[in-house]
Design a protein around this motif. Structure first.
Motif, PDB file in Angstrom:
ATOM      1  N   GLY A 100      51.157  37.154  37.929  1.00 50.38           N
ATOM      2  CA  GLY A 100      50.487  38.839  37.465  1.00 50.38           C
ATOM      3  C   GLY A 100      49.473  38.342  36.906  1.00 50.38           C
ATOM      4  O   GLY A 100      48.737  39.967  37.119  1.00 50.38           O
ATOM      5  N   ALA A 101      48.493  37.287  36.871  1.00 47.50           N
ATOM      6  CA  ALA A 101      46.925  37.347  36.875  1.00 47.50           C
ATOM      7  C   ALA A 101      46.344  38.331  37.959  1.00 47.50           C
ATOM      8  O   ALA A 101      45.569  38.664  37.839  1.00 47.50           O
ATOM      9  CB  ALA A 101      47.183  36.012  36.752  1.00 47.50           C
ATOM     10  N   ALA A 102      46.839  38.121  38.913  1.00 43.20           N
ATOM     11  CA  ALA A 102      45.967  38.268  40.303  1.00 43.20           C
ATOM     12  C   ALA A 102      46.243  40.452  40.020  1.00 43.20           C
ATOM     13  O   ALA A 102      45.099  40.726  40.175  1.00 43.20           O
ATOM     14  CB  ALA A 102      46.665  38.708  41.296  1.00 43.20           C
ATOM     15  N   LYS A 103      46.721  40.567  39.166  1.00 49.98           N
ATOM     16  CA  LYS A 103      47.084  42.306  38.793  1.00 49.98           C
ATOM     17  C   LYS A 103      45.819  42.211  37.412  1.00 49.98           C
ATOM     18  O   LYS A 103      44.598  43.634  38.223  1.00 49.98           O
ATOM     19  CB  LYS A 103      48.096  43.351  38.658  1.00 49.98           C
ATOM     20  N   LYS A 104      46.152  41.356  36.792  1.00 46.26           N
ATOM     21  CA  LYS A 104      44.417  41.758  35.888  1.00 46.26           C
ATOM     22  C   LYS A 104      43.604  41.507  36.042  1.00 46.26           C
ATOM     23  O   LYS A 104      42.693  42.284  35.996  1.00 46.26           O
ATOM     24  CB  LYS A 104      44.946  40.601  34.573  1.00 46.26           C
ATOM     25  N   LEU A 105      42.993  41.010  37.123  1.00 48.16           N
ATOM     26  CA  LEU A 105      41.529  40.728  37.577  1.00 48.16           C
ATOM     27  C   LEU A 105      41.275  41.175  38.905  1.00 48.16           C
ATOM     28  O   LEU A 105      40.117  41.765  38.795  1.00 48.16           O
ATOM     29  CB  LEU A 105      42.618  38.938  38.618  1.00 48.16           C
ATOM     30  N   TYR A 107      32.681  40.579  35.916  1.00 51.50           N
ATOM     31  CA  TYR A 107      32.954  39.028  35.872  1.00 51.50           C
ATOM     32  C   TYR A 107      32.507  38.257  34.833  1.00 51.50           C
ATOM     33  O   TYR A 107      33.277  36.730  34.165  1.00 51.50           O
ATOM     34  CB  TYR A 107      32.259  38.156  36.384  1.00 51.50           C
ATOM     35  N   LYS A 108      31.668  38.960  33.704  1.00 51.10           N
ATOM     36  CA  LYS A 108      31.718  37.767  31.818  1.00 51.10           C
ATOM     37  C   LYS A 108      32.194  38.417  30.926  1.00 51.10           C
ATOM     38  O   LYS A 108      32.317  37.269  30.239  1.00 51.10           O
ATOM     39  CB  LYS A 108      30.259  38.432  32.164  1.00 51.10           C
ATOM     40  N   ASN A 109      33.384  38.861  30.968  1.00 48.69           N
ATOM     41  CA  ASN A 109      34.527  39.364  30.335  1.00 48.69           C
ATOM     42  C   ASN A 109      35.178  38.058  30.279  1.00 48.69           C
ATOM     43  O   ASN A 109      35.958  37.326  31.049  1.00 48.69           O
ATOM     44  CB  ASN A 109      35.212  40.803  31.296  1.00 48.69           C
ATOM     45  N   ALA A 110      35.134  37.793  28.945  1.00 51.33           N
ATOM     46  CA  ALA A 110      36.342  36.231  28.912  1.00 51.33           C
ATOM     47  C   ALA A 110      37.601  35.800  28.999  1.00 51.33           C
ATOM     48  O   ALA A 110      37.804  35.126  29.155  1.00 51.33           O
ATOM     49  CB  ALA A 110      36.299  36.270  27.418  1.00 51.33           C
ATOM     50  N   ASP A 111      38.053  36.958  29.282  1.00 55.31           N
ATOM     51  CA  ASP A 111      38.934  37.234  30.081  1.00 55.31           C
ATOM     52  C   ASP A 111      39.888  36.829  31.810  1.00 55.31           C
ATOM     53  O   ASP A 111      40.096  36.262  32.153  1.00 55.31           O
ATOM     54  CB  ASP A 111      39.946  37.993  29.795  1.00 55.31           C
ATOM     55  N   TRP A 112      38.593  36.988  31.892  1.00 52.58           N
ATOM     56  CA  TRP A 112      37.710  36.797  33.648  1.00 52.58           C
ATOM     57  C   TRP A 112      38.210  35.010  34.212  1.00 52.58           C
ATOM     58  O   TRP A 112      39.018  35.144  34.923  1.00 52.58           O
ATOM     59  CB  TRP A 112      36.579  37.400  34.531  1.00 52.58           C
ATOM     60  N   ASN A 113      38.445  34.325  33.160  1.00 57.12           N
ATOM     61  CA  ASN A 113      38.182  32.562  33.612  1.00 57.12           C
ATOM     62  C   ASN A 113      39.314  32.423  33.203  1.00 57.12           C
ATOM     63  O   ASN A 113      40.971  31.921  34.385  1.00 57.12           O
ATOM     64  CB  ASN A 113      37.461  31.771  32.268  1.00 57.12           C
ATOM     65  N   LYS A 114      39.840  33.216  32.247  1.00 59.50           N
ATOM     66  CA  LYS A 114      41.625  32.784  31.497  1.00 59.50           C
ATOM     67  C   LYS A 114      42.543  33.324  32.285  1.00 59.50           C
ATOM     68  O   LYS A 114      42.999  32.433  33.063  1.00 59.50           O
ATOM     69  CB  LYS A 114      41.851  33.670  30.531  1.00 59.50           C
ATOM     70  N   ARG A 142      41.851  44.862  38.168  1.00 63.71           N
ATOM     71  CA  ARG A 142      41.896  45.552  37.304  1.00 63.71           C
ATOM     72  C   ARG A 142      40.086  45.120  36.822  1.00 63.71           C
ATOM     73  O   ARG A 142      39.233  46.481  36.484  1.00 63.71           O
ATOM     74  CB  ARG A 142      42.336  46.022  36.240  1.00 63.71           C
ATOM     75  N   LEU A 143      39.349  44.247  36.481  1.00 67.59           N
ATOM     76  CA  LEU A 143      38.466  43.590  36.513  1.00 67.59           C
ATOM     77  C   LEU A 143      37.528  44.143  37.045  1.00 67.59           C
ATOM     78  O   LEU A 143      36.768  44.074  37.463  1.00 67.59           O
ATOM     79  CB  LEU A 143      38.702  41.934  35.346  1.00 67.59           C
TER      80      LEU A 143
END
Length: 122
Positions: free
Chosen positions: A34-39, A48-55, A41-42
């Motif tokens: 599921g993380a792939a889909k979220k990435l 890439y600076k979004n705090a969720d990117w690394n998460k 979108r970002l």
């Protein structure tokens, strides 16, 4: 005697466990990504600076780690898997820094590894 043999066979057969196939294991892992889909979108926003990117990136790497032990009967599949694992290993190293251009490039390498396999197997 026949009844006893049939009962014994039924007990023996009933105790057999279902062995999950390699394809079933791969599908189960792919469904968890599921993380792939979220990435993705970002990535569309180049955020890439979004705090969720690394998460989300670390979640993706962890989710895909289940593929390390997969040995498929098809050499091509295993080759794709090795490339993906390598791309994620390199990506993880790049994530440790704050070079967002390097992160974007490494993320594209991960995406290319995904796409190559999915074009063949999805």
């Amino acid at each position: 005697m026949k009844k006893l043999m049939l009962l014994g066979m039924a007990c023996f057969m009933g105790s057999a466990t279902y062995a999950e196939s390699v394809d079933d294991k791969v599908l189960a892992i792919m469904e968890e990504l599921g993380a792939a889909k979220k990435l993705k979108r970002l990535d569309k926003k180049k955020d890439y600076k979004n705090a969720d990117w690394n998460k989300y990136s670390m979640e993706l790497i962890e989710e895909y780690n289940g593929m390390k032990d997969i040995k498929h009967s098809e050499k091509m599949f295993n080759d794709f898997n090795v490339k993906m694992l390598k791309a994620l290993e390199d990506y993880k190293k790049v994530l440790e820094g704050k070079d967002y251009d390097a992160i974007a490039k490494s993320w594209k390498d991960v995406g290319a590894a995904c796409k190559a396999c999915h074009e063949e197997y999805k």
